[in-house]
Design a protein around this motif. Structure first.
Motif, mmCIF file in Angstrom:
data_model
loop_
_atom_site.group_PDB
_atom_site.id
_atom_site.type_symbol
_atom_site.label_atom_id
_atom_site.label_comp_id
_atom_site.label_asym_id
_atom_site.label_seq_id
_atom_site.Cartn_x
_atom_site.Cartn_y
_atom_site.Cartn_z
ATOM 1 N N ALA A 98 1.799 -2.010 -5.966
ATOM 2 C CA ALA A 98 0.672 -2.938 -6.128
ATOM 3 C C ALA A 98 0.991 -3.982 -7.200
ATOM 4 N N ARG A 103 2.947 4.126 -5.763
ATOM 5 C CA ARG A 103 2.018 3.226 -5.072
ATOM 6 C C ARG A 103 1.452 2.191 -6.042
ATOM 7 N N ARG A 104 1.190 2.602 -7.260
ATOM 8 C CA ARG A 104 0.688 1.646 -8.263
ATOM 9 C C ARG A 104 1.766 0.624 -8.615
ATOM 10 N N SER A 105 3.011 1.057 -8.643
ATOM 11 C CA SER A 105 4.113 0.133 -8.912
ATOM 12 C C SER A 105 4.230 -0.912 -7.810
ATOM 13 N N GLU A 124 1.595 8.732 -6.681
ATOM 14 C CA GLU A 124 0.600 7.729 -7.077
ATOM 15 C C GLU A 124 1.233 6.647 -7.935
ATOM 16 N N GLU A 125 2.129 7.033 -8.858
ATOM 17 C CA GLU A 125 2.777 6.040 -9.715
ATOM 18 C C GLU A 125 3.600 5.061 -8.881
ATOM 19 N N SER A 159 2.039 7.620 -15.990
ATOM 20 C CA SER A 159 0.783 7.276 -15.323
ATOM 21 C C SER A 159 0.217 5.938 -15.767
ATOM 22 N N GLU A 160 0.866 5.298 -16.758
ATOM 23 C CA GLU A 160 0.334 4.057 -17.306
ATOM 24 C C GLU A 160 1.235 2.839 -17.132
ATOM 25 N N ASN A 190 0.820 -1.217 0.000
ATOM 26 C CA ASN A 190 0.000 0.000 0.000
ATOM 27 C C ASN A 190 0.851 1.263 0.000
ATOM 28 N N TYR A 228 0.418 -0.790 -15.640
ATOM 29 C CA TYR A 228 -0.153 -0.974 -14.306
ATOM 30 C C TYR A 228 -1.422 -1.828 -14.395
ATOM 31 N N ALA A 229 -2.224 -1.564 -15.411
ATOM 32 C CA ALA A 229 -3.491 -2.275 -15.562
ATOM 33 C C ALA A 229 -3.255 -3.667 -16.130
#
Length: 253
Positions: free
Chosen positions: A167, A163-165, A160-161, A191-192, A127, A211-212
């Protein structure tokens, strides 16, 4: 009497009787037994075994649970489990009976997934929350999350990037732990997408993922890398594009 003329003492008979009664009642009752058992001194908690800890101190967990005087192995464990789970390094806790006066506590700690420079190294979970763990003391071998900073108020990764990494790292760790152990650095690109840098001797030097739906892209990339390996050394693979993986082969310099 026992064989050979040995005599069973009154105290021994009492202990055997209590144990048998507890076992019989316990079998026919809910796991955490009826009030009558909680009042029997033989079932008072005298020993608590804690397993599953690596970073948390067992003494701190016992203090949180407060297995105090009069606590019985037949008490409802919910309160103990909830109290132990408030520790910042504990994800979950389960309490089990392990004897007439013993409890076994099985905990699952929060998993550190990466390190960030603060400028010293700090461990963070999936997180993005900073963990109270000294990476040098515990020799944590984790990827470095590049360009990340910690919010001074929350102790969480600010970007944010980033935190997404993190995840994505957790997602891939459940899919292929061996692969994650070979990741040396995680670089958020935009951002992607993110780029993973791997240690020397890996099948690929760099892997770019979105990320997606990172797991799907990773599996596609793994298949493409394996196929390309027949033609030469794989330097990088880019799986950001739907149903396509771009693989570059050549000399590693």
């Amino acid at each position: 009497r026992l064989r050979g003329g040995s005599r069973v003492t009154r105290q021994t008979r009492r202990r055997i009787g209590v144990a048998l009664a507890g076992a019989l009642i316990g079998v026919s009752s809910p796991f955490w037994g009826p009030p009558i058992l909680r009042g029997i001194p033989a079932f008072e908690v005298r020993e608590v075994e804690i397993v599953g800890v690596r970073f948390a101190e067992p003494a701190d967990l016992r203090e949180l649970a407060d297995f105090g005087l009069g606590a019985s192995i037949w008490d409802d464990p919910g309160g103990w489990e909830e109290a132990i789970s408030t520790h910042p390094l504990i994800e979950s806790a389960r309490v089990f009976r392990a004897g007439t006066d013993r409890l076994r506590v099985e905990v699952q700690e929060v998993q550190a997934v990466a390190l960030i420079a603060t400028p010293g190294l700090a461990a963070v979970d999936a997180n993005g929350d900073r963990l109270g763990v000294d990476p040098s003391a515990h020799r944590l071998d984790l990827p470095i999350l590049a360009g990340a900073t910690l919010d001074s108020a929350t102790g969480r990764v600010a970007e944010e990037e980033g935190r997404r990494s993190l995840a994505v790292l957790e997602e891939l760790a459940s899919l292929s732990p061996e692969f994650i152990r070979r990741v040396s650095e995680v670089v958020p690109l935009d951002s992607e997408s993110l780029e993973l840098h791997l240690i020397e001797g890996s099948l690929v030097d760099r892997l770019t993922l979105p990320y997606a739906d990172a797991s799907r892209a990773f599996l596609q990339a793994a298949a493409a890398i394996q196929a390309a390996e027949q033609r030469g050394t794989v330097v990088s693979a880019d799986a950001r594009f739907a149903e396509k993986v771009f693989v570059r082969t050549g000399d590693r310099r």
